[in-house]
Design an enzyme around this catalytic site. Structure first.
Site, mmCIF file in Angstrom:
data_model
loop_
_atom_site.group_PDB
_atom_site.id
_atom_site.type_symbol
_atom_site.label_atom_id
_atom_site.label_comp_id
_atom_site.label_asym_id
_atom_site.label_seq_id
_atom_site.Cartn_x
_atom_site.Cartn_y
_atom_site.Cartn_z
ATOM 1 N N ASP A 74 8.618 -2.160 48.238
ATOM 2 C CA ASP A 74 8.419 -1.144 47.200
ATOM 3 C C ASP A 74 7.162 -0.296 47.334
ATOM 4 O OD1 ASP A 74 6.926 -3.386 46.659
ATOM 5 O OD2 ASP A 74 7.533 -3.593 44.566
ATOM 6 N N GLU A 99 13.797 -11.562 37.296
ATOM 7 C CA GLU A 99 13.384 -11.230 38.656
ATOM 8 C C GLU A 99 14.557 -10.688 39.478
ATOM 9 O OE1 GLU A 99 9.454 -12.360 39.863
ATOM 10 O OE2 GLU A 99 10.262 -10.889 38.462
ATOM 11 N N GLU A 135 6.449 -2.866 35.714
ATOM 12 C CA GLU A 135 7.066 -1.716 36.377
ATOM 13 C C GLU A 135 7.903 -0.826 35.461
ATOM 14 O OE1 GLU A 135 5.558 -4.214 39.465
ATOM 15 O OE2 GLU A 135 6.809 -4.692 37.722
ATOM 16 N N THR A 189 -1.255 0.610 43.180
ATOM 17 C CA THR A 189 -0.093 -0.186 42.787
ATOM 18 C C THR A 189 -0.451 -1.326 41.843
ATOM 19 O OG1 THR A 189 1.971 -1.096 43.663
ATOM 20 C CG2 THR A 189 -0.077 -1.874 44.654
#
Length: 576
Positions: free
Chosen positions: A256, A349, A370, A473
């Protein structure tokens, strides 16, 4: 220039107390939820200080602490810039002093190269660049020098031995005292190779040492060179041979933040090559992995579906799409992910898309950020109240399910809401921060350029604090203008500065309006004549360095260093 790649509406401000929700027929009280998020932060933060410091993380069920990523007092580093975003200047100042006294990187500890970079290096860099705003007495030469910058540089240098491979791609683990251990596995996840350009380029620009940006760029180029014929990259690769060990291609765990950093690196550095790489990947991902606004996992060489699952780590994607202006597609994918949240009160998850349920042994929710991150970006772009609904749901769900006497606990299983004895540092670095920013439209992070500071550096005057922050991030904001503060300017630029000084003098006497362009016209703000201060200026500005996020969080699977890799590319295993 990359103006077309900037997030749409990133600088729009919302000056209202609440937003009407069509779904519930009620107004969402933005101010009330903002205060609830602040209370969440302090419940977690105070319990960390009282029960876990100086360990890395809080164990909320037993009210004690543990070291997880290297014995750095990690939660304190990760939470530092969140303190300032919440307005707590005094605690920010106190923690800066604590870190300078207590944190030491000359220790015989094996650490994740990836995690140390995004959490420690990124956190220290962000705090360094925000120090003046927080009222810290900065030294002469700031932001080109300072104790937090030196700490970030020291930590990053400890990671450099990992990049000494035939391919330039780094090992996943390094010993802070001795370098790469003999016998270290050469297999590293793709995100663990491609997630350095934001922090390392910032370091190079601030310190003048190009080695950090050079190694980060080499790793990116090697990944790009070794993509498949259909334009995809796998999940894990051998950094010595460049052979793909796990050939699952997707946008989630293990991959990602590589995609994220191509976009953010492009915006931060105004680098068209990085953006071109991402756009090529984006086309390949649309062609082979996207189905009905979901993204599946496919075999990187054939494009055939290998795992029809959605991972919670993939929820950063709508936010990333907003950064390149693909708002409609981003919203459709976001709404898919939001339906999963509504089903469970969190994102498991792994979620089996065809079956519409969790995947065995992947039912947990470690309070990841996220989806909230994407909501924040998209709300800045659209002001769609549905995004505030997600924020409301997150606050209600986390407080109901996860809150315990000593903090907030990881949800081990969303089906029965069993808890696990861990509160990862990213909860304060990312989850709470993105929630707060979603509900705080006037936060300085959302600055539209209407205010900024002029700072005198050894290399001339520099504009800082005008907005356009790039989140790494781990959600640590980097001021892109700072990258232009610490480089020796060309002779022609000095001539421009001399001309501007003359204009300043003329401005004071005649109050004329003038426009000043910094950095040879690269994204400099425009200054209004109404402010005659030489220390700080307010006026209408336009930044061409608009940016985002972050991130997300753990881009590699949350596993201990000795986790095994299974055959057939199934790399998502339980902790061992």
């Amino acid at each position: 220039m990359l103006r077309s790649f900037h997030p749409l509406g990133w600088f729009w401000l919302l000056h209202v107390a609440g937003q009407f929700s069509p779904a519930t027929g009620k107004e969402i009280d933005v101010a009330r939820y903002r205060e609830r998020v602040k209370s969440m932060f302090y419940h977690a933060y105070d319990n960390y200080l009282n029960n876990a410091f100086p360990y890395d993380e809080l164990r909320p069920l037993t009210c004690d602490g543990q070291d997880t990523w290297g014995s750095f007092s990690l939660t304190l580093i990760d939470a530092l810039d969140t303190l300032l975003i919440l307005g707590n200047v005094s605690e920010f100042q106190r923690v800066v002093g604590v870190l300078q006294e207590d944190v030491n990187f000359d220790i015989d500890v094996n650490v994740s190269v990836f995690e140390t970079n995004i959490r420690v290096v990124g956190g220290l860099l962000s705090a360094h660049l925000l120090s003046k705003k927080a009222g810290v007495e900065v030294e002469v030469g700031w932001p080109c020098s300072g104790p937090l910058l030196r700490m970030a540089e020291d930590a990053a240098r400890k990671l450099l031995p990992a990049f000494q491979t035939p391919t330039g791609m780094p090992y996943g683990t390094v010993n802070l005292l001795h370098g790469v251990n003999p016998g270290e596995t050469p297999v590293t996840c793709t995100a663990g190779i491609g997630t350095f350009i934001v922090e390392f380029a910032t370091l190079s620009h601030l310190t003048g040492d190009s080695v950090f940006e050079d190694v980060a760029r080499k790793a990116l180029k090697t990944l790009w060179k070794n993509r498949s014929d259909i334009g995809l990259v796998g999940n894990h690769v051998d950094v010595v041979t460049a052979k793909w060990v796990a050939q699952d291609a997707g946008i989630g765990a293990g991959v990602d933040s590589y995609f994220e950093y191509l976009v953010k690196g492009a915006i931060l550095l105004q680098d068209e090559d990085l953006m071109s790489m991402f756009l090529d990947y984006n086309n390949a991902l649309k062609n082979y992995t996207k189905f009905d606004d979901w993204y599946l996992w496919v075999q990187m060489y054939k494009g055939t579906v290998s795992m029809p699952v959605f991972q919670s780590l993939e929820a950063y994607w709508p936010g990333l799409q907003s950064l390149i202006g693909d708002i409609d597609s981003a919203m459709r994918t976001f709404l898919n992910y939001y339906t999963v949240w509504k089903q469970f009160g969190g994102l498991p998850e792994f979620y089996n898309i065809p079956q519409g349920y969790t995947v065995e042994k992947r039912e947990g929710y470690p309070l990841r950020p996220e989806l909230i991150e994407s909501a924040m970006y998209l709300y800045r772009a659209t002001q769609d109240p549905t995004l505030l609904e997600l924020g409301r749901d997150v606050v209600e769900s986390i407080e109901k399910i996860s809150k315990v006497d000593c903090g907030f606990a990881t949800i081990k299983d969303l089906r029965d809401h069993r808890l696990d004895n861990r509160m990862e540092s990213f909860f304060l670095a990312e989850t709470v921060k993105y929630l707060y920013l979603l509900f705080d439209p006037d936060n300085f992070i959302h600055n539209n350029g209407s205010s900024f500071d002029v700072v005198l550096t050894p290399y001339g005057e520099c504009i800082l604090g005008a907005g356009g922050f790039i989140f790494n991030t781990e959600a640590h904001p980097i001021d892109p203008a700072a990258l232009h503060c610490c480089r020796r300017q060309k002779e022609e630029q000095w001539e421009v500065d001399n001309l501007i000084r003359e204009l300043y003098t003329l401005k004071r006497s005649k109050k004329i309006t003038f426009t000043r362009t910094l950095n040879n016209g690269e994204g400099g703000p425009q200054k209004d004549s109404a402010d005659t201060s030489s220390e700080s200026c307010k006026g209408q500005t336009r930044s061409t360095l608009k940016g985002k996020r972050k991130i997300p969080l753990l881009s590699c699977p949350s596993q201990s260093f000795n986790s095994k890799l299974a055959v057939l590319g199934q790399v998502f295993l339980d902790n061992t």
